[in-house]
Enzyme design. Structure first.
Site, PDB file in Angstrom:
ATOM      1  CB  CYS A 193      -0.928  -0.016   1.209  1.00  0.00           C
ATOM      2  SG  CYS A 193      -1.884   1.486   1.365  1.00  0.00           S
ATOM      3  CB  CYS A 234      -3.207   2.610  -1.466  1.00  0.00           C
ATOM      4  SG  CYS A 234      -3.406   0.925  -0.944  1.00  0.00           S
ATOM      5  CE  LYS A 280      -4.700   4.209  -6.209  1.00  0.00           C
ATOM      6  NZ  LYS A 280      -5.162   2.867  -5.975  1.00  0.00           N
ATOM      7  CE1 TYR A 290     -10.839  -1.595  -5.951  1.00  0.00           C
ATOM      8  CE2 TYR A 290     -11.038  -3.905  -6.527  1.00  0.00           C
ATOM      9  CZ  TYR A 290     -11.434  -2.829  -5.762  1.00  0.00           C
ATOM     10  OH  TYR A 290     -12.404  -2.974  -4.813  1.00  0.00           O
ATOM     11  CD  GLU A 328      -6.898   2.124  -8.755  1.00  0.00           C
ATOM     12  OE1 GLU A 328      -5.751   1.709  -8.470  1.00  0.00           O
ATOM     13  OE2 GLU A 328      -7.798   2.301  -7.896  1.00  0.00           O
ATOM     14  CG  HIS A 365     -28.148  23.701  -4.507  1.00  0.00           C
ATOM     15  ND1 HIS A 365     -28.300  22.752  -5.491  1.00  0.00           N
ATOM     16  CD2 HIS A 365     -28.305  24.910  -5.107  1.00  0.00           C
ATOM     17  CE1 HIS A 365     -28.558  23.370  -6.641  1.00  0.00           C
ATOM     18  NE2 HIS A 365     -28.565  24.662  -6.425  1.00  0.00           N
ATOM     19  CD  GLU A 383     -27.795  19.607  -4.776  1.00  0.00           C
ATOM     20  OE1 GLU A 383     -28.717  20.027  -4.058  1.00  0.00           O
ATOM     21  OE2 GLU A 383     -27.189  20.324  -5.601  1.00  0.00           O
TER      22      GLU A 383
END
Ligand code: NDP
Length: 454
Positions: free
Chosen positions: A42, A47, A50, A176, A180, A434, A439
């Site tokens: 990682c 992770c 990356k 993944y 990616e 908003h 939302e």
């Protein structure tokens, strides 16, 4: 019997480090062995670097979009060595942080290759230690299939350290890492082709999301070719020639294979103990992370469960609490949110539409696809996509999916609601922020479709 350590952890990745620190915190005498880098996949080749590269690739899009806001940025140049080396410096800083965290927690760090020497024994640097408990947290390693010329392909381990960025690249795989890196390379200006062997990539994710992602990645410029299998790779000039099963060829400057990962069991001394593997070759464990050899535990990627850092962290904490704090915890693997940092990002929690339909007799599907306000002044035609899946009988939201900027940031919040059992009425009763993309998750009023079990 006298033990040198209460817990000996082999592998200082996400799961191993967390288990070691927590166990030491509960008063156990703990050592952790690592032959490579502290922090594991990682931190070093996963992770973290990356995500830094993914940010870099997003910058390119932001700069293109800047024109619509009146900014000009002429003579723009991208310098790969700057990104690569800044990234490496940050990773080295994190390696140091991991070392300090472990030492600060009273965990002894032993550098070198550790192997089991029998039950309750670990051998490292020609020394044998007697250990009450041993944790195997050695993780995984990229797998590249046996095809002629596979030595020309690189994996996710090497992509982070390229000498120079090629003009063209082929990424093989549809998981993944492939999605990616196809996005990252494309975003950094590399003409990128992604090859996937079946009809549609990201098998197991919501089908509608997979289809829209393929469309959007193609719009971003990735040449995605489904039902494409590489049969051989030949070196040619400065680059490579890929031959596909249908006989066609592709010339490219780089071949990245992202075709899954295998447990890193070589040289671990498994032959000295009775640790059974599962049918896929991962270390088999029960819900207490016990292997079939008493006193030997395993967790994280080497067990072939959900290969995500936060899962390994949860497993490490659970094991330490159970062994050294008298607890009886287990990890709840339901509703784990996850993201693919493709461009656009995809994030998801709960069930896909296909899974929801197989589990509930009637579901309501709410979807919304629209152009991000940020892009309305320019010519970027990409759209965000939001989707909620609701069990019609209980009104519970059983799945949420998002495709668009910062999808992971949005879905992490939604994951709490879903984990708590929120209903669609709860979502509807929530007043939105908003203007935001998120939302839309609380304003989707009309059902896109209702589906009943076939
Ligand atoms: P995945 O298992 O996700 O994907 C592997 C891909 O390679 C699949 O598309 C698979 O196809 C394909 N494949 C497998 N074998 C072959 C073959 N022989 N020839 C051609 N294609 C093949 O693995 P990754 O390497 O992408 O990632 C490993 C794991 O790491 C992920 O599962 C994930 O858990 C984790 N990860 C998480 C990230 C995140 O959280 N953002 C980022 C990166 C990794 P098929 O569908 O046909 O099996």
């Amino acid at each position: 019997m006298d033990f040198d350590y209460d817990l000996f952890v082999i592998g200082a990745g996400s799961g191993g480090v967390r288990a070691a620190r927590m166990a030491a915190g509960f008063g156990a005498r703990v050592a952790i062995a690592e032959e490579r880098y502290l922090g594991g996949t990682c931190v070093n080749v996963g992770c973290v670097p990356k995500k830094l590269f993914s940010y870099a690739a997003h910058v390119a899009g932001d700069i293109r979009n800047a024109r619509s806001f009146g900014f000009t940025a002429d003579n723009l140049r991208f310098d790969w060595p700057t990104l690569r080396d800044n990234k490496t410096r940050e990773i080295e800083r994190l390696n140091g942080v991991y070392g300090n965290i472990l030492s600060g927690a009273n965990v002894e760090i032993i550098r070198g290759h550790a192997a089991l020497g029998g039950p309750q024994q670990v051998v490292i640097n020609q020394q044998t230690f007697r250990c009450k408990h041993i944790l195997l947290a050695v993780g995984g390693w990229p797998f590249i299939p046996e095809i002629p010329g596979r030595e020309h392909a690189i994996s996710s381990n090497e992509i982070f350290y390229l000498d120079k960025l090629p003009e063209t690249a082929v990424v093989v795989g549809g998981g993944y890492i492939a999605c990616e890196f196809a996005s990252i390379l494309n975003g950094l200006g590399v003409k990128t082709t992604q090859l996937y062997r079946r009809q549609l990539f990201l098998r197991g994710f919501d089908e509608e999301v997979r289809q829209i992602l393929a469309e959007e990645m193609q719009r971003e410029g990735v040449d995605i070719r489904f039902e494409s299998n590489v049969s051989r790779i030949d070196s040619e000039g400065d680059g490579y020639r890929l031959t596909l099963d249908d006989g066609s060829t592709i010339e490219t400057g780089l071949v990245l294979y992202a075709t899954g990962r295998k447990p890193l069991l070589e040289g671990l001394g498994l032959d000295t103990v009775n640790v059974a593997l599962d049918d896929k070759g991962f270390i088999a464990v029960n819900d207490k992370f016990e292997t079939s050899e008493p006193g030997i535990y395993a967790l994280g990627d080497v067990t072939g469960g959900i290969e995500l850092t936060p899962v390994a962290l949860a497993e490490g904490m659970t094991l330490a609490a159970n062994l050294y704090n008298g607890e009886q915890r287990s990890v709840d693997y339901s509703n784990i949110a996850t993201a693919i940092f493709s461009h656009p990002n995809v994030a998801t929690v709960g069930l896909s539409e296909e899974e929801a339909l197989s589990r509930y007799s009637k579901i309501k599907v709410f979807t919304s696809r629209f152009r991000h306000l940020k892009h309305t002044l320019g010519d970027h035609q990409g759209k965000v996509f939001l989707k909620l899946l609701v069990d019609a009988q209980s009104d519970r939201v059983v799945g949420a999916h998002m495709l668009g900027d910062e999808a992971a940031e949005v879905i992490q919040g939604i994951a709490i609601a879903i984990k708590m059992g929120a209903t669609k009425a709860d979502f509807d009763a929530t007043i939105g922020i908003h203007p935001s993309v998120a939302e839309e998750f609380v304003t989707m009023r009309s059902v896109t479709r209702e589906r009943v079990e076939a």
